[in-house]
Design an enzyme around this catalytic site. Sequence first.
Site, mmCIF file in Angstrom:
data_model
loop_
_atom_site.group_PDB
_atom_site.id
_atom_site.type_symbol
_atom_site.label_atom_id
_atom_site.label_comp_id
_atom_site.label_asym_id
_atom_site.label_seq_id
_atom_site.Cartn_x
_atom_site.Cartn_y
_atom_site.Cartn_z
ATOM 1 C CD GLU A 69 -43.671 60.475 164.135
ATOM 2 O OE1 GLU A 69 -43.263 61.557 163.648
ATOM 3 O OE2 GLU A 69 -43.371 60.087 165.278
ATOM 4 C CD GLU A 106 -36.434 59.771 164.048
ATOM 5 O OE1 GLU A 106 -37.537 60.349 163.917
ATOM 6 O OE2 GLU A 106 -36.112 59.160 165.085
#
Length: 162
Positions: free
Chosen positions: A96, A89
Amino acid sequence: RGNHDCAPCLNYATGGGTLVLEVQYLSMKKFLMGFVYAFNGIKASFDQVNMRVHAAISVLVLLAGWFLNISTIEWFVVIFLIGVVWAAELFNSAIENEADIMRDTLGAPYALMGRAKDLAAGAVLVISLAAAIIGLAIFVPKLLLLIESLLQAGQVPLEYRR
């Protein structure tokens, strides 16, 4: 200080030990600052909803492990998988973030940046599903045993009492 001719040792041997200590201090400071930056990154990741979801699930899994008295090996597996999912993550969030910067500041095409973000999210999904399957393999038999014992005897078996 050694019996060789490297510059720091010659410098120390000739009375310049202060420079060596200063270099060691700066190296240690840089090393320790790496931990500060890493913890800042973990803290920043909690801006992401998915990281908060992973954190909540991690707490529930840890509590379930304690309540169900999982074995030492199972603890190693659970903690390792929690770490791998969190790391995935964190990588996803970093990718991102960089994709958004490239799109917004450099004008990179949305389709190109979207693909990178989708691939990173897919990696998190794959490892999360694998962790969930392994978690089910660890916890479901213990939960079934607990439920069976509760239904048969009307009380919690000794092995689950703390």
